[in-house]
Structure formats: C-alpha cells, structure tokens
Design a protein around this motif. Structure first.
Motif, PDB file in Angstrom:
ATOM      1  N   UNK A   1      64.109  54.218  53.161  1.00  0.00           N
ATOM      2  CA  UNK A   1      63.564  53.622  54.379  1.00  0.00           C
ATOM      3  C   UNK A   1      62.657  52.448  54.030  1.00  0.00           C
ATOM      4  N   UNK A   2      62.762  51.367  54.808  1.00  0.00           N
ATOM      5  CA  UNK A   2      61.850  50.239  54.628  1.00  0.00           C
ATOM      6  C   UNK A   2      60.440  50.715  54.956  1.00  0.00           C
ATOM      7  N   UNK A   3      59.535  50.453  54.039  1.00  0.00           N
ATOM      8  CA  UNK A   3      58.176  50.954  54.213  1.00  0.00           C
ATOM      9  C   UNK A   3      57.175  49.937  53.711  1.00  0.00           C
ATOM     10  N   UNK A   4      55.978  50.052  54.176  1.00  0.00           N
ATOM     11  CA  UNK A   4      54.911  49.155  53.732  1.00  0.00           C
ATOM     12  C   UNK A   4      53.908  49.966  52.923  1.00  0.00           C
ATOM     13  N   UNK A   5      53.695  49.609  51.651  1.00  0.00           N
ATOM     14  CA  UNK A   5      52.726  50.351  50.839  1.00  0.00           C
ATOM     15  C   UNK A   5      51.318  50.234  51.408  1.00  0.00           C
ATOM     16  N   UNK A   6      50.475  51.180  51.070  1.00  0.00           N
ATOM     17  CA  UNK A   6      49.116  51.152  51.593  1.00  0.00           C
ATOM     18  C   UNK A   6      48.284  50.030  50.974  1.00  0.00           C
ATOM     19  N   UNK A   7      48.788  49.443  49.870  1.00  0.00           N
ATOM     20  CA  UNK A   7      48.155  48.248  49.332  1.00  0.00           C
ATOM     21  C   UNK A   7      49.184  47.454  48.524  1.00  0.00           C
ATOM     22  N   UNK A   8      48.925  46.154  48.411  1.00  0.00           N
ATOM     23  CA  UNK A   8      49.835  45.263  47.701  1.00  0.00           C
ATOM     24  C   UNK A   8      49.685  45.493  46.196  1.00  0.00           C
ATOM     25  N   UNK A   9      50.769  45.807  45.476  1.00  0.00           N
ATOM     26  CA  UNK A   9      50.629  46.180  44.068  1.00  0.00           C
ATOM     27  C   UNK A   9      50.463  44.981  43.131  1.00  0.00           C
ATOM     28  N   UNK A  10      49.672  45.201  42.086  1.00  0.00           N
ATOM     29  CA  UNK A  10      49.419  44.180  41.084  1.00  0.00           C
ATOM     30  C   UNK A  10      49.129  44.845  39.752  1.00  0.00           C
ATOM     31  N   UNK A  11      49.643  44.258  38.680  1.00  0.00           N
ATOM     32  CA  UNK A  11      49.225  44.586  37.329  1.00  0.00           C
ATOM     33  C   UNK A  11      49.373  43.314  36.514  1.00  0.00           C
ATOM     34  N   UNK A  12      48.849  43.296  35.295  1.00  0.00           N
ATOM     35  CA  UNK A  12      48.862  42.086  34.484  1.00  0.00           C
ATOM     36  C   UNK A  12      49.476  42.351  33.115  1.00  0.00           C
ATOM     37  N   UNK A  13      50.360  41.464  32.694  1.00  0.00           N
ATOM     38  CA  UNK A  13      50.810  41.538  31.313  1.00  0.00           C
ATOM     39  C   UNK A  13      49.634  41.241  30.395  1.00  0.00           C
ATOM     40  N   UNK A  14      49.557  41.984  29.293  1.00  0.00           N
ATOM     41  CA  UNK A  14      48.429  41.940  28.354  1.00  0.00           C
ATOM     42  C   UNK A  14      47.117  42.322  29.030  1.00  0.00           C
ATOM     43  N   UNK A  15      47.171  43.166  30.069  1.00  0.00           N
ATOM     44  CA  UNK A  15      45.926  43.628  30.676  1.00  0.00           C
ATOM     45  C   UNK A  15      45.155  44.529  29.713  1.00  0.00           C
ATOM     46  N   UNK A  16      45.877  45.201  28.816  1.00  0.00           N
ATOM     47  CA  UNK A  16      45.244  45.977  27.750  1.00  0.00           C
ATOM     48  C   UNK A  16      45.183  45.092  26.522  1.00  0.00           C
ATOM     49  N   UNK A  17      43.995  44.612  26.184  1.00  0.00           N
ATOM     50  CA  UNK A  17      43.941  43.715  25.042  1.00  0.00           C
ATOM     51  C   UNK A  17      42.620  43.020  24.880  1.00  0.00           C
ATOM     52  N   UNK A  18      42.678  41.869  24.245  1.00  0.00           N
ATOM     53  CA  UNK A  18      41.470  41.223  23.727  1.00  0.00           C
ATOM     54  C   UNK A  18      40.496  40.750  24.786  1.00  0.00           C
ATOM     55  N   UNK A  19      40.892  40.693  26.046  1.00  0.00           N
ATOM     56  CA  UNK A  19      39.943  40.286  27.079  1.00  0.00           C
ATOM     57  C   UNK A  19      38.927  41.379  27.384  1.00  0.00           C
ATOM     58  N   UNK A  20      39.186  42.598  26.941  1.00  0.00           N
ATOM     59  CA  UNK A  20      38.293  43.729  27.239  1.00  0.00           C
ATOM     60  C   UNK A  20      37.395  44.044  26.045  1.00  0.00           C
ATOM     61  N   UNK A  21      36.086  44.052  26.244  1.00  0.00           N
ATOM     62  CA  UNK A  21      35.187  44.401  25.131  1.00  0.00           C
ATOM     63  C   UNK A  21      35.406  45.819  24.629  1.00  0.00           C
ATOM     64  N   UNK A  22      35.782  46.743  25.511  1.00  0.00           N
ATOM     65  CA  UNK A  22      36.031  48.116  25.072  1.00  0.00           C
ATOM     66  C   UNK A  22      37.260  48.202  24.181  1.00  0.00           C
ATOM     67  N   UNK A  23      38.226  47.299  24.414  1.00  0.00           N
ATOM     68  CA  UNK A  23      39.392  47.226  23.537  1.00  0.00           C
ATOM     69  C   UNK A  23      38.991  46.718  22.162  1.00  0.00           C
ATOM     70  N   UNK A  24      38.210  45.657  22.124  1.00  0.00           N
ATOM     71  CA  UNK A  24      37.804  45.082  20.845  1.00  0.00           C
ATOM     72  C   UNK A  24      36.995  46.091  20.029  1.00  0.00           C
TER      73      UNK A  24
END
Length: 406
Positions: free
Chosen positions: A65-88
């Motif tokens: 069934x055509x449906x509308x999610x409760x929010x527009x989905x987003x994720x980022x390539x390389x979201x896990x990586x050097x931009x995060x101090x906890x990762x470093x």
C-alpha cells in the motif's frame, strides 16, 4: 543503546586472515539458501515498515500500500568515521582494516552516528577491500594514500593464483552484524560492498589511481584476463554482501567508487555484467512477515561521477539508484524512470557553508527528488573528515521537520 555489554572476537582472530583451499564451486555454498532467517529484522517485522525501507520500496509498506512514513528518512555515507571525535578516540592505535574486522569495534563504530545524529539507518562500518583481506590477499590502508596491495594483479597467471574466499572467513562480519542489529532495534542496518570494477581497479593498480589506466587498458588489451579478474571480484563482493544480509542487514549497497572513470560503452561491455553478477548473490533473498507479507532486502547501487550510466547501473540489478552531487535528482529521475527510488544527493561541500545556504540546498534536493517513487536523503558522496558533527545533526533534524511540514 549501550555498548557496555559488547565483548567479542579480537581483530587478531584467525578468522580474519585465514584462507581455506576449497573448490570454487564449493565457495557458493553460502548462496544455497534463498530464505532470510526467521529472526531477521525484516522477517520479524522489526524494520520492514521503517521510513527507510518504505522509501526504498517506492513509498509502499510491506502490504504493497502507498504510505507516508512518519518522517523523511536520511542517512549519510561515511557517517561512521573521522568526523566524529568518539570514532577517533576509539580507533586510536588500531589500523583501519583491523578495526573493520574486530566485531566489538566495528559494531560500536557503526552505532555511533545513529546515537549522535538520529539518522534513519546505520551503514555497516567496513571498507571496500575487506573481502580481499578476508581472502588472504596482502592489502593495507596506508594513511594519506588508501588501499595498497603487496602484489598487484596484472596477468592471467596472477588471476589464476588468486585465493578462494572461504565462508568461514565471514565470522567476524556476521558477529559484528549480530551485535549491531541487537542494539539498533527498529532502525535498519545497511550492508556494504565495493563493486567489482572498483575492487578490480585497486587490484590492477595496486593502489589508488587518478585515471585507472591499468584496468581500462586490461579491458581492451587482455579482455579475457579482465573478465576473469572482474568475475573473481564479483564473487567475493557478492558473497560479502550476502553474508551481511543473512546476518541481519535490512538492505545492501554496492558502491562503485571509480565507475565514473569509464565511458558508457566500456561500462556496458566490460563492467555491467560483473556488477549484475555481484547482485545475483543477494537478489531474491526473502522472507514472510508475521502478517504474511513477503519482504526482500532492497539493493542500492551508487557510484561517483556516474550520471551518464545511471540507467545501466539500475539494470545491473538495483532497486534503488544512488546519485552523487553532480546531477540534479529531477534529471536523474528522467534518466532512470519515475518508478525508481533514488538516494542522495546533498553536496558535501555545502556542509561547511553558512546555515541559510545549506538549509536552502537541502530543501532544493528534497524538491528535486519529489518526482521519484521514493527518496532517501543522503550526501552525494561521503561525509568529509573536517565536518562539524553538530551540522550533520542539524541537517537530520531539518529533514525530519520538512517531512512533517508536507
């Protein structure tokens, strides 16, 4: 989500570097099952109707069934990586490939951006050359350089000497994914693998290349050797994706970093079939939800500089086409058809622009993607290392708010 309970196989586990000599036919044993496990997050229904999967499915729920999610989905390539101090901090003193093959580290790194940014998917923390390492090939990520092979693969004898990847080598991958999905709950995990051309390009050049002259030359000067090498790369890449999906990933992305260096004819003649072969390892994996709905894991195909071959990338077996920052999404829809869900394509360069400029750009990307059957926001490539994490969090919040405005 907490990580305090994590414990597991060390990066030096024999499974991360062992090679078992088995016939090539036997190497496909992992591919004999077509049913996702009953406890899989898609089959149990945990992730099946998430905003991400709904959009990857073309705006439809598991019932069709055509449906509308409760929010527009987003994720980022390389979201896990050097931009995060906890990762470093977590990566300190550990090489890239060793961290990818330590289930405790890989799972924690995968989860970090989900906790921080509230993105709608986790992307498995890995690297394009991990299947090479798992097969026993001498490859390292050299800081400031990228993947470097001890011995490039340039002759038919080199290809014939390549090892066979044993299913047992996937142990650290499946363990890491088990840890991740246990923490994610209803948030989907996306599996990841490098496309055959990109893998083969690294293998021929022996290191990153600006123009990929080596593999492009091999295609024409020694097409049979190229075909054998690309077939080997397609098998290890496809089986790597399959291991992730069977272990609990709810979708998988085939990433072709260097396909944009090819002309359309070369891609169609020498590459497309090998990408299709990689996808063939994961096409048709399905299961049935408790409500009786058939579910499959969506397959995404993304490359950089690939605007002229998007339709061919779709035809290779993708359900969703990722678009980099060079091409407007409305034009991408014209090229692949309005029935094809899209992923992308915020320009990473604008993450350091003033907020009004970045906000306007995000809104423009959403408007441009509105003609596709489904649209998942992402970057038109990976998160630059110098990105302020707070900017990413603010972008996610904006995208979710825009979803509620519509």
């Amino acid at each position: 989500m907490t990580s305090g309970s994590f414990a597991g196989m060390a990066a030096s586990s024999p499974a991360t570097g062992s090679v078992t000599a088995v016939p090539r036919a036997a190497a496909r044993s992992q591919g004999s099952a077509t049913q996702l496990p009953a406890e899989h997050p898609l089959v149990s229904g945990l992730t099946a109707d998430s905003p991400l999967l709904t959009q990857y499915r073309g705006g439809r729920n598991t019932a069709g069934e055509i449906t509308r999610p409760h929010r527009r989905p987003v994720w980022f390539m390389r979201q896990a990586g050097r931009s995060l101090p906890e990762y470093r901090a977590l990566r300190e003193g550990t090489t890239m490939l060793d961290s990818c093959l330590d289930p405790k580290l890989a799972s924690e790194i995968t989860l970090q951006p989900v906790r921080r940014h509230d993105v709608d998917a986790a992307i498995f923390f890995s690297d394009i050359v991990i299947p090479l390492r798992l097969a026993g090939i001498d490859v390292e990520i050299q800081p400031g350089v990228g993947p470097v092979l001890g011995t490039p693969v340039r002759t038919r004898a080199d290809v014939e000497a390549l090892p066979t990847l044993d299913d047992a080598a996937f142990a650290p991958i499946t363990e890491a994914i088990g840890r991740i999905v246990a923490e994610l709950g209803s948030t989907p995990l996306i599996g990841f693998a490098g496309a055959p051309f990109t893998l083969a390009a690294y293998m021929v050049e022996g290191r990153p290349s600006r123009d990929h002259l080596g593999p492009r030359t091999m295609m024409h000067a020694d097409p049979e050797t190229w075909k054998a090498l690309a077939s080997w790369a397609a098998e290890v890449s496809g089986r790597f994706m399959r291991a992730q999906l069977m272990a609990g990933a709810s979708a998988a992305q085939l990433f072709d970093s260097w396909a944009g260096s090819l002309g359309r004819e070369d891609y169609a003649r020498h590459v497309q079939a090998h990408s299709a072969a990689a996808f063939s390892h994961v096409t048709g994996l399905d299961g049935t939800t408790p409500e009786g709905h058939r579910v499959t894991a969506p397959l995404i195909h993304f490359g950089t500089g690939t605007g002229e071959i998007l339709d061919l990338m779709k035809e290779a077996g993708a359900d969703v086409v990722g678009v980099d920052y060079r091409l407007n999404l409305a034009e991408a829809t014209r090229r692949v058809g309005p029935e094809t869900p899209l992923q992308g394509n915020i320009d990473p360069a604008l993450l350091r622009a003033d907020w009004p400029v970045l906000e306007a750009h995000v809104r423009e990307v959403i408007a441009a993607g509105s003609g596709a059957a489904g649209h998942v926001l992402n970057l038109g490539h990976g998160v630059p290392p110098e990105t302020d994490p707070e900017v990413l969090t603010r972008v996610v919040s904006l995208i979710h708010e825009i979803g509620n405005e519509d």
